[in-house]
Write a protein that holds these residues in place. Structure first.
Motif, PDB file in Angstrom:
ATOM      1  N   ALA A   1       0.824  -1.212   0.000  1.00  0.00           N
ATOM      2  CA  ALA A   1       0.000   0.000   0.000  1.00  0.00           C
ATOM      3  C   ALA A   1       0.856   1.259   0.000  1.00  0.00           C
ATOM      4  CB  ALA A   1      -0.931  -0.010   1.211  1.00  0.00           C
ATOM      5  N   SER A   2       1.980   1.222   0.712  1.00  0.00           N
ATOM      6  CA  SER A   2       2.834   2.408   0.817  1.00  0.00           C
ATOM      7  C   SER A   2       3.510   2.782  -0.497  1.00  0.00           C
ATOM      8  CB  SER A   2       3.911   2.195   1.891  1.00  0.00           C
ATOM      9  OG  SER A   2       3.339   2.190   3.176  1.00  0.00           O
ATOM     10  N   ALA A   3       3.570   1.840  -1.417  1.00  0.00           N
ATOM     11  CA  ALA A   3       4.154   2.160  -2.724  1.00  0.00           C
ATOM     12  C   ALA A   3       3.222   3.036  -3.555  1.00  0.00           C
ATOM     13  CB  ALA A   3       4.473   0.872  -3.481  1.00  0.00           C
ATOM     14  N   PHE A   4       1.934   2.994  -3.248  1.00  0.00           N
ATOM     15  CA  PHE A   4       0.958   3.726  -4.053  1.00  0.00           C
ATOM     16  C   PHE A   4       0.241   4.832  -3.278  1.00  0.00           C
ATOM     17  CE2 PHE A   4       1.463  -0.530  -5.781  1.00  0.00           C
ATOM     18  CZ  PHE A   4       1.839  -0.223  -7.087  1.00  0.00           C
ATOM     19  N   LEU A   5       0.378   4.801  -1.963  1.00  0.00           N
ATOM     20  CA  LEU A   5      -0.098   5.898  -1.126  1.00  0.00           C
ATOM     21  C   LEU A   5       1.117   6.440  -0.382  1.00  0.00           C
ATOM     22  CD1 LEU A   5      -3.156   4.088   0.507  1.00  0.00           C
ATOM     23  CD2 LEU A   5      -3.202   5.581  -1.479  1.00  0.00           C
ATOM     24  N   ASP A   6       1.012   7.624   0.172  1.00  0.00           N
ATOM     25  CA  ASP A   6       2.115   8.064   1.027  1.00  0.00           C
ATOM     26  C   ASP A   6       2.086   7.221   2.297  1.00  0.00           C
ATOM     27  OD1 ASP A   6       1.033   9.942   3.464  1.00  0.00           O
ATOM     28  OD2 ASP A   6      -0.309   9.947   1.736  1.00  0.00           O
TER      29      ASP A   6
ATOM     30  N   ALA B   1       9.546   3.683  -0.516  1.00  0.00           N
ATOM     31  CA  ALA B   1      10.720   4.066  -1.300  1.00  0.00           C
ATOM     32  C   ALA B   1      10.616   3.610  -2.750  1.00  0.00           C
ATOM     33  CB  ALA B   1      11.985   3.480  -0.664  1.00  0.00           C
ATOM     34  N   GLY B   2       9.682   2.702  -3.044  1.00  0.00           N
ATOM     35  CA  GLY B   2       9.643   2.070  -4.350  1.00  0.00           C
ATOM     36  C   GLY B   2       9.101   2.917  -5.482  1.00  0.00           C
ATOM     37  N   THR B   3       8.358   3.973  -5.171  1.00  0.00           N
ATOM     38  CA  THR B   3       7.757   4.772  -6.235  1.00  0.00           C
ATOM     39  C   THR B   3       7.945   6.270  -5.970  1.00  0.00           C
ATOM     40  OG1 THR B   3       5.578   4.942  -5.167  1.00  0.00           O
ATOM     41  CG2 THR B   3       5.971   3.023  -6.574  1.00  0.00           C
ATOM     42  N   LEU B   4       7.640   7.048  -6.979  1.00  0.00           N
ATOM     43  CA  LEU B   4       7.760   8.506  -6.881  1.00  0.00           C
ATOM     44  C   LEU B   4       6.852   9.080  -5.809  1.00  0.00           C
ATOM     45  CD1 LEU B   4       8.734  11.267  -8.077  1.00  0.00           C
ATOM     46  CD2 LEU B   4       6.788  11.117  -9.646  1.00  0.00           C
ATOM     47  N   ILE B   5       5.656   8.501  -5.642  1.00  0.00           N
ATOM     48  CA  ILE B   5       4.653   9.061  -4.731  1.00  0.00           C
ATOM     49  C   ILE B   5       4.620   8.376  -3.377  1.00  0.00           C
ATOM     50  CG2 ILE B   5       3.188   9.832  -6.622  1.00  0.00           C
ATOM     51  CD1 ILE B   5       1.416   7.376  -6.093  1.00  0.00           C
ATOM     52  N   GLY B   6       5.441   7.326  -3.177  1.00  0.00           N
ATOM     53  CA  GLY B   6       5.356   6.549  -1.960  1.00  0.00           C
ATOM     54  C   GLY B   6       5.904   7.230  -0.725  1.00  0.00           C
ATOM     55  N   ASP B   7       6.876   8.124  -0.908  1.00  0.00           N
ATOM     56  CA  ASP B   7       7.502   8.804   0.223  1.00  0.00           C
ATOM     57  C   ASP B   7       7.788  10.244  -0.194  1.00  0.00           C
ATOM     58  OD1 ASP B   7       8.338   8.819   2.805  1.00  0.00           O
ATOM     59  OD2 ASP B   7      10.047   7.497   2.538  1.00  0.00           O
ATOM     60  N   PRO B   8       7.442  11.243   0.624  1.00  0.00           N
ATOM     61  CA  PRO B   8       7.627  12.640   0.232  1.00  0.00           C
ATOM     62  C   PRO B   8       9.039  12.991  -0.272  1.00  0.00           C
ATOM     63  CG  PRO B   8       6.287  12.533   2.205  1.00  0.00           C
ATOM     64  CD  PRO B   8       6.738  11.126   1.923  1.00  0.00           C
ATOM     65  N   PRO B   9      10.138  12.457   0.324  1.00  0.00           N
ATOM     66  CA  PRO B   9      11.463  12.778  -0.227  1.00  0.00           C
ATOM     67  C   PRO B   9      11.607  12.389  -1.696  1.00  0.00           C
ATOM     68  CG  PRO B   9      11.701  11.823   1.952  1.00  0.00           C
ATOM     69  CD  PRO B   9      10.255  11.674   1.579  1.00  0.00           C
TER      70      PRO B   9
ATOM     71  N   VAL C   1     -16.346   4.793  -1.838  1.00  0.00           N
ATOM     72  CA  VAL C   1     -16.324   5.654  -3.034  1.00  0.00           C
ATOM     73  C   VAL C   1     -15.437   6.873  -2.803  1.00  0.00           C
ATOM     74  CG1 VAL C   1     -17.720   7.141  -4.520  1.00  0.00           C
ATOM     75  CG2 VAL C   1     -18.601   4.894  -3.824  1.00  0.00           C
ATOM     76  N   VAL C   2     -15.582   7.496  -1.623  1.00  0.00           N
ATOM     77  CA  VAL C   2     -14.774   8.676  -1.302  1.00  0.00           C
ATOM     78  C   VAL C   2     -13.291   8.304  -1.224  1.00  0.00           C
ATOM     79  CG1 VAL C   2     -14.266  10.418   0.455  1.00  0.00           C
ATOM     80  CG2 VAL C   2     -16.647   9.880  -0.123  1.00  0.00           C
ATOM     81  N   LEU C   3     -12.994   7.185  -0.556  1.00  0.00           N
ATOM     82  CA  LEU C   3     -11.602   6.743  -0.448  1.00  0.00           C
ATOM     83  C   LEU C   3     -11.005   6.430  -1.816  1.00  0.00           C
ATOM     84  CD1 LEU C   3     -11.146   4.432   2.667  1.00  0.00           C
ATOM     85  CD2 LEU C   3      -9.916   6.527   2.122  1.00  0.00           C
ATOM     86  N   ALA C   4     -11.784   5.778  -2.672  1.00  0.00           N
ATOM     87  CA  ALA C   4     -11.301   5.466  -4.017  1.00  0.00           C
ATOM     88  C   ALA C   4     -10.963   6.748  -4.781  1.00  0.00           C
ATOM     89  CB  ALA C   4     -12.344   4.657  -4.775  1.00  0.00           C
ATOM     90  N   ALA C   5     -11.811   7.755  -4.628  1.00  0.00           N
ATOM     91  CA  ALA C   5     -11.550   9.045  -5.284  1.00  0.00           C
ATOM     92  C   ALA C   5     -10.303   9.707  -4.710  1.00  0.00           C
ATOM     93  CB  ALA C   5     -12.768   9.965  -5.120  1.00  0.00           C
ATOM     94  N   VAL C   6     -10.151   9.634  -3.383  1.00  0.00           N
ATOM     95  CA  VAL C   6      -8.970  10.212  -2.736  1.00  0.00           C
ATOM     96  C   VAL C   6      -7.700   9.513  -3.208  1.00  0.00           C
ATOM     97  CG1 VAL C   6      -7.772  10.448  -0.521  1.00  0.00           C
ATOM     98  CG2 VAL C   6     -10.187  11.058  -0.692  1.00  0.00           C
ATOM     99  N   PHE C   7      -7.715   8.173  -3.221  1.00  0.00           N
ATOM    100  CA  PHE C   7      -6.529   7.427  -3.633  1.00  0.00           C
ATOM    101  C   PHE C   7      -6.204   7.658  -5.112  1.00  0.00           C
ATOM    102  CE2 PHE C   7      -7.454   4.048  -0.172  1.00  0.00           C
ATOM    103  CZ  PHE C   7      -6.982   4.939   0.792  1.00  0.00           C
ATOM    104  N   THR C   8      -7.253   7.758  -5.934  1.00  0.00           N
ATOM    105  CA  THR C   8      -7.033   8.041  -7.367  1.00  0.00           C
ATOM    106  C   THR C   8      -6.353   9.391  -7.553  1.00  0.00           C
ATOM    107  OG1 THR C   8      -8.988   6.740  -7.976  1.00  0.00           O
ATOM    108  CG2 THR C   8      -8.157   8.305  -9.611  1.00  0.00           C
TER     109      THR C   8
END
Length: 432
Positions: free
Chosen positions: A107-112, A151-159, A231-238
């Motif tokens: 999950a952390s690879a696709f969300l912060d 660390a695996g993706t551009l969006i996974g970690d703020p740095p 539905v709201v969470l899906a929109a937020v994650f998208t």
């Protein structure tokens, strides 16, 4: 004089945070008050500057997601997930931990990583309550997994977002270069879990038998609200994943999602505001101001420049030095301002290295060091602070040293795996 004040205040506050003689929120706010009172930073620096002030994006991202979690808690979805995970693991605490760690890392690879731990922590607390085991090892392991997986993706970690912007690296660049090593790190981490938390996997057989009899579907208390929340969470994650396309900051997305969910659910303030970790938010504010004082006085920049100058033009030495220094400094200060300060120096260093593969490796060493170094101490990354706040409110406090003793081991292991990866991929197999 300003430099001395900034350093002394940070060190003293850090000692109080580490020893827990006073609440960490009090230590951070007191330190912030001192640097403001002495004029090391002014209100403009502390509250309005992107480089030296409070990172309001982090604060409001946390606030929005905490409110969303507060509404979600009313649906029973956390109880559902906890029972489901425990049953799939046959009630074995070790298998439960491995399952939660793998879910968290993915999950952390696709969300912060902060959003991920905010969603996973309530589930973990419920699982541990059902199994009658201490939640601290489970929560600590999930934080480590979130920082590794992120660390695996551009969006996974703020740095990573800062590095991608400064170096012109895309989502796919991160996926191709960071993805393989992060996958390996997650596997290694899962393998060391039994030894890292070896005294934490004894469950009462009677409690396990009771869990296996439960029907997780009966835990859902409000199916309609769950559907709406989904539905709201899906929109937020998208919107999180599509940040580069929609150009809306995650903090704004989280606040909008929280507002819509509160409006649609008609939840009472006492329900969703009870989930907000106010002490954690105030701690972050104080910490950001103290670190901003170090940035403004040039302390962080000087340390980073010394590391860069010590390489003498040797690309491999530069990569390893940046990896080591980034790991150490990101374990002591938040990795976001560190990367923001270090990235211009890395950019300058890449211009002195003619081989593009070697020069790009500097960026990956910075990302790996900053992301993995965040696991070293309880304040090395935002997710660490958030989970410690949740644990304290749940009546299972995790001390600074309880976290850090495990964090140092995990950080050492991940960096020892990352170093040969950088050497082999960018210097051995890239030759010719």
């Amino acid at each position: 004089m300003s430099t001395v004040v900034a350093v002394v205040v940070f060190v003293v506050a850090y000692v109080f945070i580490a020893t827990e003689k006073i609440p960490k929120m009090v230590a951070a706010l007191a330190g912030a008050g001192v640097v403001l009172a002495f004029g090391v930073v002014g209100s403009e620096d502390a509250f309005f500057s992107h480089e030296t002030g409070v990172d309001w994006d982090v604060v409001f991202l946390l606030l929005g997601m905490m409110i969303i979690v507060g509404v979600l808690r009313k649906t029973g979805v956390f109880e559902f997930t906890a029972i489901w995970a425990a049953k799939r693991a046959k009630g074995s605490p070790l298998r439960v931990l491995v399952l939660l760690v793998l879910i968290t890392a993915t999950a952390s690879a696709f969300l912060d990583n902060v959003t991920t731990v905010l969603l996973m922590a309530p589930v973990t607390l419920l699982v541990c309550d059902r199994l009658d085991v201490k939640p601290a090892p489970f929560l600590i392991a999930e934080v480590f997994a979130s920082n590794i997986g992120g660390a695996g993706t551009l969006i996974g970690d703020p740095p990573n977002i800062i590095i991608g912007s400064r170096a012109g690296l895309s989502f796919n660049d991160f996926l191709v270069n960071m993805g393989p090593i992060v996958l390996l790190e997650v596997i290694v981490f899962a393998l060391v879990l039994p030894r890292l938390f070896r005294d934490s996997f004894t469950a009462d057989p009677a409690r396990v038998a009771d869990i296996m009899k439960l029907n997780e579907r009966e835990a859902i208390r409000d199916p309609r609200l769950l559907l709406t929340s989904g539905v709201v969470l899906a929109a937020v994650f998208t919107a999180f994943v599509g940040h580069s396309l929609v150009h809306i900051e995650p903090s704004v997305v989280a606040l909008l999602g929280a507002g819509v969910l509160v409006l649609v659910s008609r939840a009472k303030p006492k329900d969703y505001l009870a989930a907000v970790e106010w002490e954690t938010l105030l701690f972050f504010a104080g910490l950001f101001i103290m670190i901003g004082a170090l940035v403004k006085t040039g302390v962080i920049g000087d340390l980073a420049k010394l590391a860069a100058d010590a390489t003498g033009g040797n690309a491999l030495l530069a990569v390893m030095l940046i990896l080591g220094v980034s790991t150490l400094l990101s374990g002591v200060i938040d990795n976001i301002p560190y990367v923001a300060t270090m990235s211009p120096l890395v950019l300058a260093l890449t211009q002195d290295i003619p081989d593009p593969t070697h020069s790009e490796a500097l960026w990956w060493s910075l990302a790996l060091g900053a992301d993995f170094g965040g696991n070293m101490t309880a304040i090395g990354a935002s997710a660490n602070v958030v989970v410690l706040g949740i644990a304290a409110r749940a009546g299972s406090p995790i001390s600074f040293w309880e976290f850090t003793k495990k964090g140092v081991i995990v950080t050492l292991i991940t960096v020892l795996v990352a170093a040969p990866y950088l050497w082999l991929r960018y210097f051995v197999f890239s030759a010719g």
